[in-house]
Scaffold this motif. Structure first.
Motif, mmCIF file in Angstrom:
data_model
loop_
_atom_site.group_PDB
_atom_site.id
_atom_site.type_symbol
_atom_site.label_atom_id
_atom_site.label_comp_id
_atom_site.label_asym_id
_atom_site.label_seq_id
_atom_site.Cartn_x
_atom_site.Cartn_y
_atom_site.Cartn_z
ATOM 1 N N VAL A 15 56.147 44.257 -14.173
ATOM 2 C CA VAL A 15 55.550 45.096 -15.207
ATOM 3 C C VAL A 15 55.633 46.547 -14.753
ATOM 4 C CG1 VAL A 15 53.492 45.626 -16.551
ATOM 5 C CG2 VAL A 15 53.967 43.253 -15.910
ATOM 6 N N SER A 16 56.247 47.364 -15.608
ATOM 7 C CA SER A 16 56.387 48.793 -15.367
ATOM 8 C C SER A 16 55.571 49.524 -16.423
ATOM 9 C CB SER A 16 57.865 49.172 -15.479
ATOM 10 O OG SER A 16 58.032 50.568 -15.437
ATOM 11 N N VAL A 17 54.920 50.610 -16.036
ATOM 12 C CA VAL A 17 54.126 51.384 -16.993
ATOM 13 C C VAL A 17 54.575 52.833 -16.979
ATOM 14 C CG1 VAL A 17 52.096 49.899 -16.996
ATOM 15 C CG2 VAL A 17 52.303 51.646 -15.252
ATOM 16 N N VAL A 18 54.513 53.473 -18.150
ATOM 17 C CA VAL A 18 54.861 54.881 -18.304
ATOM 18 C C VAL A 18 53.654 55.561 -18.931
ATOM 19 C CG1 VAL A 18 56.384 56.534 -19.427
ATOM 20 C CG2 VAL A 18 57.290 54.347 -18.650
ATOM 21 N N ILE A 31 46.603 46.493 -14.617
ATOM 22 C CA ILE A 31 47.446 45.523 -15.323
ATOM 23 C C ILE A 31 46.917 44.127 -15.035
ATOM 24 C CG2 ILE A 31 49.776 44.602 -15.594
ATOM 25 C CD1 ILE A 31 50.755 47.295 -14.338
ATOM 26 N N LYS A 32 46.665 43.365 -16.107
ATOM 27 C CA LYS A 32 46.230 41.972 -15.969
ATOM 28 C C LYS A 32 47.251 41.069 -16.643
ATOM 29 C CE LYS A 32 41.292 42.933 -15.872
ATOM 30 N NZ LYS A 32 39.992 42.654 -16.492
ATOM 31 N N VAL A 73 46.948 45.992 -20.350
ATOM 32 C CA VAL A 73 46.951 47.206 -19.538
ATOM 33 C C VAL A 73 45.790 48.083 -19.977
ATOM 34 C CG1 VAL A 73 48.256 49.237 -18.779
ATOM 35 C CG2 VAL A 73 49.476 47.118 -19.327
ATOM 36 N N THR A 74 44.932 48.422 -19.015
ATOM 37 C CA THR A 74 43.892 49.415 -19.255
ATOM 38 C C THR A 74 44.394 50.701 -18.617
ATOM 39 O OG1 THR A 74 42.177 47.714 -19.138
ATOM 40 C CG2 THR A 74 41.461 50.009 -18.980
ATOM 41 N N TRP A 75 44.651 51.702 -19.451
ATOM 42 C CA TRP A 75 45.247 52.958 -19.020
ATOM 43 C C TRP A 75 44.187 53.858 -18.415
ATOM 44 C CZ3 TRP A 75 50.419 52.995 -19.082
ATOM 45 C CH2 TRP A 75 51.036 51.981 -19.813
ATOM 46 N N PRO A 76 44.591 54.847 -17.617
ATOM 47 C CA PRO A 76 43.624 55.730 -16.962
ATOM 48 C C PRO A 76 42.649 56.418 -17.925
ATOM 49 C CG PRO A 76 45.771 56.028 -15.967
ATOM 50 C CD PRO A 76 45.959 55.122 -17.158
#
Length: 109
Positions: A15-18, A31-32, A73-76
């Motif tokens: 899993v990659s996040v942007v 990320i869960k 995904v819980t973002w900042p």
């Protein structure tokens, strides 16, 4: 030797996040990944050890599971995105604005 054979057949998910703006790497995102009744959690960070650092792309080992029930995904900034019904053996890329933005399915041997 048995362990190596078994690992070659185990499933996985990357899993990659942007992120947004200056936090392009989405540092602090949680990320869960849920498969059945098991949930694995990773926090995106750049924690350093001696001569190394944490990977931005998060690897989840799935054993013999072929199917992921949910990626959350819980973002900042507190935004929450979720994807459902994802196949194992691929790389998924997420964004807080668009959710799942890319899937790269890799051929299994």
């Amino acid at each position: 030797r048995r362990r190596t054979k078994r690992l070659a057949h185990d499933n996985w998910l990357n899993v990659s996040v942007v992120g947004r703006g200056r936090n392009y790497n989405a540092l602090g995102a949680v990320i869960k990944v849920t498969t059945g009744n098991v949930t694995q959690t990773r926090v995106v960070n750049l924690a350093c050890q001696y001569v190394s650092h944490a990977a931005i792309v998060q690897l989840f080992g799935l054993g013999d599971t072929d199917f992921i029930g949910q990626i959350e995904v819980t973002w900042p900034d507190g935004t929450l995105t979720s994807q459902y019904s994802i196949s194992a053996g691929q790389i998924v890329k997420n964004s807080p604005d668009f959710g799942l933005i890319k899937k790269i399915l890799l051929n299994k041997p």
